[in-house]
Enzyme design. Structure first.
Site, PDB file in Angstrom:
ATOM      1  CG  ASP A 299     -35.520 -29.616  10.245  1.00 43.12           C
ATOM      2  OD1 ASP A 299     -35.342 -28.671   9.638  1.00 43.12           O
ATOM      3  OD2 ASP A 299     -35.770 -29.999  11.420  1.00 43.12           O
ATOM      4  CD  GLU A 342     -32.695 -25.989   8.360  1.00 43.34           C
ATOM      5  OE1 GLU A 342     -32.504 -24.829   8.966  1.00 43.34           O
ATOM      6  OE2 GLU A 342     -32.958 -26.832   9.141  1.00 43.34           O
TER       7      GLU A 342
END
Length: 715
Positions: A299, A342
């Site tokens: 993330d 990401e």
């Protein structure tokens, strides 16, 4: 693992090279008790707090930065905390940074966990030797707490092992290859969705224990499904019982708030500190080794690459060095594991080889494609003509990375609307556009990811406190038809290698029509070996006939999928697929045995006995013949042939209703048995989806309420 017979390599730990510190640190069952170990170099004293007021002092161990206590009579599921005396004489209580379990929030004690479990996924693990560059990868992202619930209350969660059967039934039926769980490390706030953790080694107790999570992963593997986990290496929750100021100093975070606090109010990991690097590397290895996860999606990677994710503040060289080493080490320890970034930044070579300056991820989410494409479909037709090349732009930069096309939870929440609601117009048109949108996505190079609920066009934005609107699929209406479409589309994707085998090769993709802004049509082909597929899209409401293109070497074509087929909620009569040979005369094309459409309707559309074959004009290579189309309530007129495809020589002509796409299978060999395998027909004739049947048996009346289908985008 379960016994504390592992000696930590202290040199590697303090050098940031340790991937298995969890074998030493944490709480380990041993004999008739438990061994507790903690890393707290600046602590003056540390003790273990146990139930009923019991306290056990810890002593310095190892190289002097560690603390240890062997406590008899402490077994599995015993809660505990670490109480630490800092340099200023203050006692603070913390959960164990390496603890394998935690209490259910709002309690925050660590919990001793047994990790003993015998996996039965040896066949899957032995075959997992590739990062799937030349294999299908179609990921179903979900939040375990809101995918399905056992009852109406916010906390009516299923356990990890309880949800396995339902999840496997639905994901396999829907045609996905992998599931991706949003973070399941322990976190205090439901609304953080797991992205602000306190227990990095503790599977959240909302859904059960570590062993129950192992059961879920094991069963998914035995069912032929890969499992990816969201991993949060950038920051941690600022709660005082967590990692913050752990031993009275900024042990895990930066000491200064200008870089120490994130935009979310959490604490940023100080990734240049070797012991923090060993903590995160060990945490990643923990999930891959102990639970058999097949990969990690990291993330907020832009916050690793640039200070606070801000390119103007410069590169975070310490964090970049860390993440390169992180990826190299995990790939060496787990061949075939997937490491996915990401990342919304323009940092170069995120998926490049670290040996030549790359960061070393296997895939990077294509956030640019997602924004460009969803923004395009929000626009009215006259605006789309001015933004026509927003759709073609992605292929200009595509060779720069190994891209994964993602439509994640972030695109279905916070007022952004779900994907179907992003489409322009009233509800019926939104459904038509969404079907075309997803065909474009599946046929575009790159691996795929979709968020739960998208497969049946859920209109309501995701809410972590509610289960998905399963009742919508049981009404036999729009949502059931959309699920039928997504199911067939996904199965076509996994069946045809042209859609994935050469995702990252220049010869796997070619534009056939990419300069027809006035008609809002596109066409491109995907190839792999002898397989050749052509995708043709009409992204405007006006029907288009005679969309023409040359297909050198084509001997026959077959329609694999038409987004406007009636079984998907469209107006075009259903087909199992149909083939047309090169050189067939127009009459045969309209009604012969090999005709696309198989009836005489094609001739009726142009006003005579056969569809007209008109070559392209010099000014518009995408135009063949449009005079035969009439607009009836925004749909194609009655009388057009049901597939609308004609092949003469190497010239292909396609008639498309508004907001429609088709996928064609092209034969270059003249195989007399071409197209006999009816992929879509077999998929459609299977039994009703398992999950739908289960859902209908476990629904309350309120679950069948549907949203008002008036669109905010309607012009």
């Amino acid at each position: 693992m379960g016994k504390a017979d592992f000696g930590l390599d202290f040199f590697d730990f303090h050098a940031g090279r340790c991937y298995d510190a969890y074998r030493y640190l944490g709480a380990h069952l041993e004999g008739d008790g438990t061994v507790f170990r903690a890393y707290a170099p600046s602590a003056q004293s540390v003790r273990v707090l146990l139930p009923y007021g019991r306290q056990e002092a810890m002593r310095r161990a190892g190289d002097g930065t560690m603390w240890e206590s062997r406590v008899r009579g402490v077994g599995p599921d015993t809660p505990y905390e670490l109480q630490i005396l800092s340099w200023d004489g203050t006692w603070t209580t913390h959960c164990d940074p390496y603890g394998f379990g935690m209490d259910l929030r709002p309690r925050h004690r660590s919990v001793v966990r047994s990790l003993d479990y015998q996996f039965h996924d040896q066949e899957w693990m032995a075959a997992r030797t590739s990062t799937l560059k030349d294999r299908p990868l179609n990921v179903y992202e979900l939040h375990l707490g809101s995918w399905r619930k056992r009852g109406p209350r916010k906390t009516d969660w299923y356990r990890y092992d309880e949800i396995a059967d339902q999840l496997i039934g639905h994901v396999r039926d829907a045609g996905y290859t992998h599931v991706e769980f949003m973070p399941i490390s322990e976190h205090p706030l439901d609304e953080s969705w797991g992205y602000q953790n306190t227990g990095f080694f503790a599977p959240t107790s909302r859904y059960g224990t570590a062993v129950q999570l192992k059961v879920l992963v094991d069963w998914l593997h035995q069912a032929g499904l890969g499992v990816i986990l969201d991993f949060v290496p950038v920051h941690f929750a600022s709660d005082p019982y967590g990692l913050a100021n752990f031993d009275g100093t900024a042990l895990y975070e930066y000491p200064r708030p200008d870089v120490g606090m994130s935009e979310w109010g959490s604490c940023n990991f100080m990734l240049s500190r070797p012991e923090v690097q060993s903590f995160l590397k060990s945490n990643a290895d923990w999930w891959l080794s102990e639970f058999h996860f097949d990969g990690l999606r990291l993330d907020a990677v832009s916050r690793l690459l640039y200070w606070q994710g801000d390119e103007s503040r410069g590169r975070n060289e310490g964090a970049i060095k860390f993440v390169r080493s992180f990826n190299q080490g995990l790939h060496a320890r787990h061949p075939g594991c997937l490491l996915i970034a990401e990342d919304s930044s323009v940092f170069p070579s995120v998926t490049g080889d670290p040996a030549v300056g790359g960061v070393g991820f296997d895939y990077k989410w294509d956030m640019g494609w997602m924004h460009d494409t969803t923004d395009f479909f929000r626009k009215q037709d006259f605006e789309r003509r001015d933004h026509y090349h927003d759709i073609t732009f992605s292929m200009n930069y595509f060779p720069s990375e190994q891209w994964l096309m993602s439509l994640s939870h972030d695109e279905n929440v916070y007022g952004k609307s779900t994907v179907v609601r992003k489409m322009f117009g009233p509800w019926p048109r939104q459904l038509r556009e969404a079907r075309t949108f997803y065909l474009y996505m599946i046929c575009h190079p790159g691996k795929k990811l979709n968020f739960m609920g998208s497969e049946w066009a859920q209109a309501r934005e995701w809410d972590e406190s509610r289960q998905q609107d399963w009742g919508q699929m049981g009404d036999g209406g729009d949502h059931a038809a959309f699920y039928r479409y997504m199911r067939e589309l996904n199965h076509v994707y996994t069946t045809f290698s042209a859609l994935w085998a050469r995702d990252y090769s220049a010869d796997g993709f070619e534009w056939l029509i990419a300069d027809a802004a006035d008609r809002l049509v596109y066409a491109f082909q995907r190839t792999a070996g002898n397989e050749r597929l052509v995708c043709v899209l009409n992204v405007g409401e006006t029907p288009q006939a005679g969309v023409g293109m040359r297909l050198p070497g084509a001997r026959a074509v077959r329609v694999l999928l038409n987004t406007d087929w009636q079984r998907f909620g469209g107006n075009t009569p259903d087909q199992d697929g149909c083939g047309l040979g090169a050189g067939a005369d127009p009459e045969q094309a309209a009604g012969g045995d090999r005709a696309v459409g198989g009836d005489q309707a094609a001739g009726q559309a142009s006003g005579d006995g056969a569809p007209q074959q008109v070559p392209p004009t010099e000014s518009d290579p995408g135009r063949a013949h449009a005079d035969s189309v009439r607009d009836v309530d925004g749909r194609v007129a009655q009388g057009l042939d049901t597939c609308g495809v004609r092949l003469q020589g190497d010239w292909l002509s396609v008639d498309l209703p508004g907001d429609t796409g088709i996928l064609l299978w092209v034969d270059n060999s003249g195989d007399p048995h071409f197209g006999e395998h009816t992929v879509c027909g077999e998929v459609r004739n299977e039994v009703a989806p398992y999950q739908v049947r289960y859902a209908l048996d476990h629904m309350d009346e309120d679950d069948f309420e549907s949203d008002d289908f008036e669109s905010d985008n309607e012009g």
